[in-house]
Design an enzyme around this catalytic site. Structure first.
Site: not given
Ligand code: PEP
Ligand code: MG
Length: 577
Positions: A506, A193, A435, A459
């Site tokens: 993202c 953390h 993903e 992912d």
């Molecule tokens: C990803 O997998 O790229 C994503 C944006 O989701 P998280 O990082 O929350 O798994």
């Molecule tokens: Mg993800």
């Protein structure tokens, strides 16, 4: 002579200053026997110390500036939760009664047992949580011994670099508030953390530097390079000058970047690009607005489920989304449904017996297995859609059956709301995160069923290379620029275009300037990232000439070796327009 120590760089900044060594806080406790008559008194001392620790943390929690420290609030909540009820008192009280020992000794033994249990856990995230237990118990032990539990940073100044065995998240916040330059710790993983918080607060830090507090002496000159994970001890004049120039350049760059806030984001040939933010709590919104982001491209709703024992109610979901809509003042909000499992767990879910949580019941799989988890959230998102531009996004769709099931649930909830005459946007856009390689291979069918796509490269890379994204030993395979990933990205972007649906990216790759031109060249026009990266990425997009990069992109896509791609990326990124 300059001496270099290595560790894990946490935030990519540089700091120059004098070392201030903080000695370990773990109090030493000797076994102390008590008489039978002293037992009630010892139990009272223990309970009082637990209560004092609880009050101290509550007080720290209420003094937090949520605009800068929403993460810390979550961490403190987790620590407060440990001090609530009998979690930390039941076993030590039994030990005091049965073994006639002091409260300190009983608590310390309990701590050691818990640490042993954490050490046997397979999941690295859960294993790293033992630090939280240690920190909370050390606080209580300090109170029992009449010592101070937190470091005092008031007497420090902005040219000091803290060198410590470990720092708590609370220490990290105090350091940020008192303006300390940076920190180095001997322990702590990149998932701790403290590390997460340092990154969010932009504190330069290098962690995991073995024996740092023995090798570095008080007041010695230090340079912290958070980008390379290096700690330079007693730097020579030439190195010092080099880093002073880096610092100055960084400051000037930030001033230039701030001028871009109200300027449209478009390439040299006029291609408009949307830049959205990834956020977790409503406290992230002011920072996001200040960066000029177009909206929220990814609201990670997991935060609502963490650090609590019960599931959030539909009303809690709804109030949370309404707060976002209000803070965003007309800017779009993409709410991702619950993505728990793997390294993100919550009280309701026991992952300890799952051999491979990243490949288990996570994200949409988990939601489809438990209506109590999913339906209140769906209803709340639908209700919130009546109040602002809301999109609903589902993580980790892998099969079209999952899409069909989710759409059926959403339509079912829509009918219920209609019957009750509760308002919602009937044409709310429903999107999916791409993903897994399976999703890419079946994307034509996905695109026919969804209104938009968002690429979760964190992912997608994990599942393409069969590597656990939190396992440091296979981190060398985590390469967004690998030909396999580029082929997947190209397919996703072109399929979305063919079906005339929007596609965003993202994952962390969206905020990494190294890949901005590459992504533009692949046809991406929507990015979603950490708010702190938005202006840097905007400046790169605004200086990109689409025509100049086109032949380079074609060459990159022809390469078989990642090393060749690296070289071509470097040369494309240096191209002036
Ligand atoms: C990803 O997998 O790229 C994503 C944006 O989701 P998280 O990082 O929350 O798994
Ligand atoms: Mg993800």
């Amino acid at each position: 002579m300059t001496f270099v120590l290595h560790g894990i760089g946490i935030s990519p900044q540089v700091a120059i200053g004098k070392a201030r060594i903080l000695r370990s806080h773990c109090p030493s406790i000797a076994k102390q026997a008590i008489t039978e008559a002293q037992i009630p008194q010892e139990i009272d001392r223990l309970n009082a110390a637990l209560q004092t620790a609880h009050d101290q943390l509550n007080q720290a929690r209420s003094s937090i500036n949520l605009e800068t420290s929403s993460e810390l609030a979550g961490f403190l909540d987790a620590h407060i939760l440990m001090l609530t009820g009998t979690t930390l008192s039941a076993t030590p009280i039994e030990t005091i009664k049965n073994k006639s020992v002091s409260a300190e000794w009983a608590l310390k033994s309990h701590c050691e047992n818990l640490i042993q249990r954490f050490n046997t856990m397979q999941d690295p995230y859960l294993r790293s949580r033992k630090l939280d237990v240690e920190q909370v118990i050390n606080r209580v032990l300090c109170i029992l011994l009449g010592e101070e539990a937190s470091h005092n940073f008031e007497s420090h100044n902005s040219h000091e670099i803290i060198v410590a065995n470990d720092l708590t998240p609370a220490d990290t916040l105090l350091m940020h508030d008192s303006g300390i330059a940076a920190f180095v710790t001997e322990s702590g993983g990149a998932l701790s953390h403290t590390a997460i918080l340092a990154k969010n607060l932009g504190i330069p830090a290098v962690i995991g530097v073995q024996n740092a507090s023995q090798l570095i002496s008080e007041n010695s000159e230090l340079i912290i390079d958070g980008k390379t994970g290096s700690v330079l001890l007693n730097p020579c004049d030439r190195i010092l000058q080099y880093y002073q120039d880096v610092l100055q350049r960084n400051q000037q760059q930030q001033i230039q970047l701030n001028k871009l806030v109200n300027i449209p984001c478009k390439t040299q040939s006029g291609q408009l690009v949307q830049l959205h933010a990834n956020v977790e709590t409503v406290d992230d919104i002011p920072n996001m607005i200040a960066s000029g982001a177009d909206g929220v491209g990814l609201l990670r709703t997991e935060f609502l489920f963490m650090n609590r024992e019960s599931l959030p109610s539909e009303e809690e979901h709804f109030e949370c989304y309404q707060a976002f809509i209000q803070a965003l003042n007309g800017k779009p909000l993409t709410i991702r449904t619950l993505d728990l499992g793997a390294d993100k767990t919550f009280h309701h879910q026991d992952n300890t017996s799952v051999s491979n949580p990243a490949l288990g019941l996570r994200a949409v799989r988990l939601c489809l297995s438990d209506a109590n988890l999913f339906e209140p959230q769906i209803r709340a998102i639908l209700r919130a859609s009546a109040f602002g531009p809301v999109r609903l996004m589902v993580p980790m769709f892998t099969t079209i059956q999952e899409i069909d099931s989710v759409i059926k649930i959403i339509h079912g909830q829509m009918s219920k709301l209609q019957k009750k005459k509760i308002a919602f946007n009937e044409r709310i856009h429903i999107g999916g995160m791409i993903e897994t390689p399976a999703a890419v291979l079946c994307l034509e069918d996905f695109a026919k069923r969804l209104d938009f796509l968002s690429i979760g490269t964190n992912d997608l890379i994990q599942y393409t290379f069969a590597i656990d994204r939190v396992d440091e030993s296979v981190n060398y395979l985590f390469n967004p620029g690998h030909p396999a990933i580029l082929k997947l990205l190209k397919t996703i972007i072109s399929t979305a275009k063919k079906h005339n649906i929007s596609v965003s990216l993202c994952g962390e790759m969206a905020g990494d300037i190294k890949y901005t031109r590459l992504l533009l060249g692949l046809g991406l026009t929507e990015f979603s990232m950490n708010p702190n990266s938005i202006l840097t990425i905007k400046s790169q997009i605004n200086t990109t000439n689409d025509h100049t990069i086109k032949p380079m992109i074609e060459r990159i896509l022809e390469q078989a070796y990642p090393r060749e791609i690296e070289t071509l990326l470097e040369s494309m990124n240096c191209t002036e327009n």
